[in-house]
Design an enzyme around this catalytic site. Structure first.
Site, PDB file in Angstrom:
ATOM      1  N   GLU A 299      21.100 -20.552 -27.791  1.00 26.55           N
ATOM      2  CA  GLU A 299      22.507 -20.461 -28.121  1.00 26.55           C
ATOM      3  C   GLU A 299      22.975 -21.779 -28.530  1.00 26.55           C
ATOM      4  O   GLU A 299      22.790 -22.943 -28.368  1.00 26.55           O
ATOM      5  CB  GLU A 299      23.462 -19.975 -26.909  1.00 26.55           C
ATOM      6  CG  GLU A 299      23.100 -18.557 -26.453  1.00 26.55           C
ATOM      7  CD  GLU A 299      23.940 -17.997 -25.223  1.00 26.55           C
ATOM      8  OE1 GLU A 299      24.742 -18.938 -24.810  1.00 26.55           O
ATOM      9  OE2 GLU A 299      23.745 -17.114 -24.882  1.00 26.55           O
TER      10      GLU A 299
ATOM     11  N   CYS B  45      31.545 -16.951 -15.888  1.00 31.22           N
ATOM     12  CA  CYS B  45      32.715 -17.593 -16.740  1.00 31.22           C
ATOM     13  C   CYS B  45      33.755 -16.654 -17.189  1.00 31.22           C
ATOM     14  O   CYS B  45      33.263 -15.498 -17.241  1.00 31.22           O
ATOM     15  CB  CYS B  45      32.129 -18.399 -17.718  1.00 31.22           C
ATOM     16  SG  CYS B  45      31.170 -19.601 -17.497  1.00 31.22           S
TER      17      CYS B  45
ATOM     18  N   CYS C 160      24.588 -13.811 -13.654  1.00 27.05           N
ATOM     19  CA  CYS C 160      24.780 -14.270 -15.168  1.00 27.05           C
ATOM     20  C   CYS C 160      23.879 -14.060 -16.191  1.00 27.05           C
ATOM     21  O   CYS C 160      23.188 -12.951 -15.984  1.00 27.05           O
ATOM     22  CB  CYS C 160      24.622 -16.011 -14.814  1.00 27.05           C
ATOM     23  SG  CYS C 160      26.154 -16.730 -14.115  1.00 27.05           S
ATOM     24  N   ASP C 161      23.710 -14.689 -17.364  1.00 26.53           N
ATOM     25  CA  ASP C 161      23.394 -14.352 -18.667  1.00 26.53           C
ATOM     26  C   ASP C 161      22.133 -13.563 -18.691  1.00 26.53           C
ATOM     27  O   ASP C 161      22.008 -12.261 -18.950  1.00 26.53           O
ATOM     28  CB  ASP C 161      23.632 -15.295 -19.440  1.00 26.53           C
ATOM     29  CG  ASP C 161      24.746 -15.737 -19.883  1.00 26.53           C
ATOM     30  OD1 ASP C 161      25.718 -15.799 -19.071  1.00 26.53           O
ATOM     31  OD2 ASP C 161      25.175 -16.391 -21.020  1.00 26.53           O
ATOM     32  N   LYS C 162      21.056 -14.267 -18.316  1.00 20.53           N
ATOM     33  CA  LYS C 162      19.677 -13.524 -18.363  1.00 20.53           C
ATOM     34  C   LYS C 162      19.278 -12.830 -17.211  1.00 20.53           C
ATOM     35  O   LYS C 162      18.268 -11.964 -17.353  1.00 20.53           O
ATOM     36  CB  LYS C 162      18.543 -14.654 -18.861  1.00 20.53           C
ATOM     37  CG  LYS C 162      19.087 -15.599 -20.033  1.00 20.53           C
ATOM     38  CD  LYS C 162      19.396 -14.773 -21.338  1.00 20.53           C
ATOM     39  CE  LYS C 162      20.036 -15.401 -22.455  1.00 20.53           C
ATOM     40  NZ  LYS C 162      21.228 -16.391 -22.274  1.00 20.53           N
TER      41      LYS C 162
ATOM     42  N   ASP D 107      23.599 -20.856 -18.162  1.00 13.12           N
ATOM     43  CA  ASP D 107      23.459 -21.349 -19.847  1.00 13.12           C
ATOM     44  C   ASP D 107      24.317 -22.367 -20.314  1.00 13.12           C
ATOM     45  O   ASP D 107      24.115 -23.334 -20.967  1.00 13.12           O
ATOM     46  CB  ASP D 107      23.747 -20.075 -20.481  1.00 13.12           C
ATOM     47  CG  ASP D 107      22.656 -19.231 -20.536  1.00 13.12           C
ATOM     48  OD1 ASP D 107      21.608 -19.211 -20.085  1.00 13.12           O
ATOM     49  OD2 ASP D 107      22.589 -18.318 -21.515  1.00 13.12           O
TER      50      ASP D 107
ATOM     51  N   SER E 286      26.585 -18.117 -28.209  1.00 14.42           N
ATOM     52  CA  SER E 286      26.897 -17.857 -27.076  1.00 14.42           C
ATOM     53  C   SER E 286      28.060 -16.682 -27.117  1.00 14.42           C
ATOM     54  O   SER E 286      28.738 -16.422 -28.037  1.00 14.42           O
ATOM     55  CB  SER E 286      27.588 -18.969 -26.483  1.00 14.42           C
ATOM     56  OG  SER E 286      28.513 -18.578 -25.336  1.00 14.42           O
TER      57      SER E 286
END
Length: 538
Positions: A438, A191, A118-120, A78, A462
């Site tokens: 985002e 992150c 990570c995010d998704k 992202d 985000s």
């Protein structure tokens, strides 16, 4: 076992011949077949080390008596996609769930392990686990260490995003910016703050789908490979005992996850992903539950972006088990892949730092992380209230309306946006953008420029966003939502403590403007066209 049809049926002799080409022997056809859905790639910093972790997962599977089969799963960074082309990130979640459905069912696998970070990717894998209901375990790859500035203070990728605003405002020399760029992200891992990836790792552990302490153990900590090996062994036990994701991810487990989310102050994107995962199990997880639990669960952690601490600090303080220990009297019984109830894990845990994980009677905030606002602009919207400064909790100000992130950045550069404004970024929802991107680049640029404004969008913010940033506004502009008719100068009322979000327009004026709503044109790929159609068909 599901794979027996490949192992024992005369009709599947050709199938066995092909599997022997993979190197299988007679002994292997007596063992469970286990998938390893590995989202390794060398683009995403959170995933560059997953190849080594997947090898440990496979070693654990073999040692426990299983046969591992590995394949690749896509993963979007992202942070790299942000602003440039972020519309594909959320749709990739469903793509990941579909990928795992295709591979596990096509190859008659008995269970599988998701190697993610990570995010998704993590929510996509959890959706697949809930949908397929085959024995499954999730290994999250762990956070990145924080970077350090010249004075030894912690940095992360948000330091870079906010530096952009400082540069544009003439508040940061480019020489200092170069140092931030080169030292803020020192190596492998998701992150370093409590952004979406690490929030969802914590949710995975609380849901019971990962081994204990997995969420906060740093990516390059030697303990992470031990956790990977243990995950491989654990999936074999889950298959032997026929323990499936829907035995673990129950309604009580989801309620525990939301409560922990409120306590730690996780990303607002948890309010998007947890309901989607729950839906795959047949469980309804309304936003009202997030708001209800926020009102009864104090915020006891202050991790970046809300506060000064990083995921490595949370790990040092005891990680997710220590959070569970603080909340043990409010948790509901639920099974985990660890052969322990979540209540047992909570009872056995210890808090090792009372500042990083505060007692319930000395919280950072009396309410939990997320607030759900309603009003004539929306039926639902979400804000991370623990990352909002006290003087921004109630705002009445004029709207400044934009339909793209680029336009917002131009607004900052040209001084169109002033202190006290309410920046509205509309037509950025699931169908409108499409893909619900985002808005970290504009929010961080505004923050870095030192502007005191609120932001509203039918897109997302985000997990690294801080401030009075209200997203997930429903209904979105593209389907006739009121956010699409707001004009420059309209007065917006935001009252986070009382959960209010209104535009000061009469019903007559709203009805008249809706007749003339203008939808901006977007250049779409075939994939995005398909995604928009799917959103409109819901």
């Amino acid at each position: 076992m599901k794979s027996d049809i490949l192992k024992n049926d005369i009709a599947t002799m050709p199938h066995r011949a092909l599997l022997r080409a993979d190197g299988l022997t007679d002994d292997d056809f007596k063992k469970p077949f286990i998938g390893v859905a590995n989202s390794f790639n060398d683009i995403v910093p959170g995933h560059i080390h997953l190849r080594a972790l997947a090898e440990e997962v496979k070693r654990g599977i073999r040692d426990a008596g299983g046969v591992p089969f590995e394949w690749g799963v896509p993963g979007v960074c992202d942070g790299i996609a942000m602003y440039v082309e972020m519309r594909l990130s959320l749709p990739s979640r469903e793509n990941i769930a579909d990928n795992i459905e295709i591979m596990t069912l096509s190859h008659s696998l008995d269970g599988w392990v998701g190697v993610t970070n990570c995010d998704k990717i993590t929510p996509g894998m959890l959706m697949a686990a809930a949908r397929l209901n085959l024995p499954a375990a999730i290994l999250t790859g762990g956070p990145m260490k924080a970077g350090r500035d010249k004075d030894g203070n912690g940095m992360d990728v948000i330091s870079d995003f906010e530096a952009v605003g400082k540069i544009k405002a003439g508040k940061l020399p480019e020489s200092d910016a170069k140092r931030i760029e080169c030292e803020s992200c020192p190596g492998a891992g998701s992150c370093a703050g409590l952004f979406t990836a690490n929030s969802m790792a914590c949710m995975t552990e609380v849901l019971g789908m990962s081994v204990t302490n997995c969420a906060t153990t740093l990516a390059l900590d030697p303990k992470k490979k031990i956790q990977a090996y243990e995950t491989g062994k654990r999936i074999v036990e889950l298959i032997k005992n026929n323990i499936k994701p829907r035995d673990i991810m129950t309604k009580d487990a989801f309620e525990n996850a939301v409560r922990v989310d409120m306590a730690i102050g996780g990303s607002t994107n948890t309010a998007l992903h947890l309901p989607a995962i729950a839906k795959e199990t047949g469980i309804d997880l309304p936003l009202s539950l997030f708001d209800d639990l926020a009102k009864t669960t104090p915020n006891i952690c202050h991790i970046r972006p809300a506060g000064p601490y990083f995921m490595e600090d949370l790990d040092r303080a005891g990680g997710v088990p220590a959070i569970l220990n603080r909340l043990k009297n409010n948790l509901k019984s639920s099974l985990t892949i660890n052969s322990k109830d979540i209540a047992e894990i909570a009872a056995e845990a210890k808090v090792l730092d009372d500042e990083i994980i505060r007692p319930l009677d000395n919280p950072f905030y009396k309410e939990g992380g997320i607030a759900v606002l309603k009003g004539n602009i929306c039926t639902d919207s979400v804000v991370k209230q623990t990352a909002v400064e006290l003087d921004m909790m109630k705002i009445i100000g004029p709207a400044k309306v934009f339909t793209s992130e680029e336009a917002v950045l131009d607004g900052v550069k040209n001084n169109k946006i002033q202190n006290g404004d309410v920046v509205v970024i509309n037509f950025m929802g699931p169908a409108g953008a499409p893909g619900m991107p985002e808005m970290l680049t504009p929010t961080a640029t505004i923050s870095g420029a030192g502007l005191k404004v609120a932001l509203l969008t039918d897109g997302r913010f985000s997990g690294g966003t801080r401030g009075a940033c209200i997203g997930h506004i429903e209904p979105e502009a593209y389907v006739g939502g009121i956010i699409g008719i707001i004009q420059d100068g309209d007065i917006i009322e935001i009252d986070i403590p009382n959960r209010i979000l209104n535009v000061k327009l009469s019903d007559t004026e709203i009805a008249e403007r809706k007749k003339n709503i203008k939808i901006p044109e977007r250049k779409l790929t075939p994939f995005l066209e398909k995604y928009r159609k799917e959103q409109l068909d819901k």
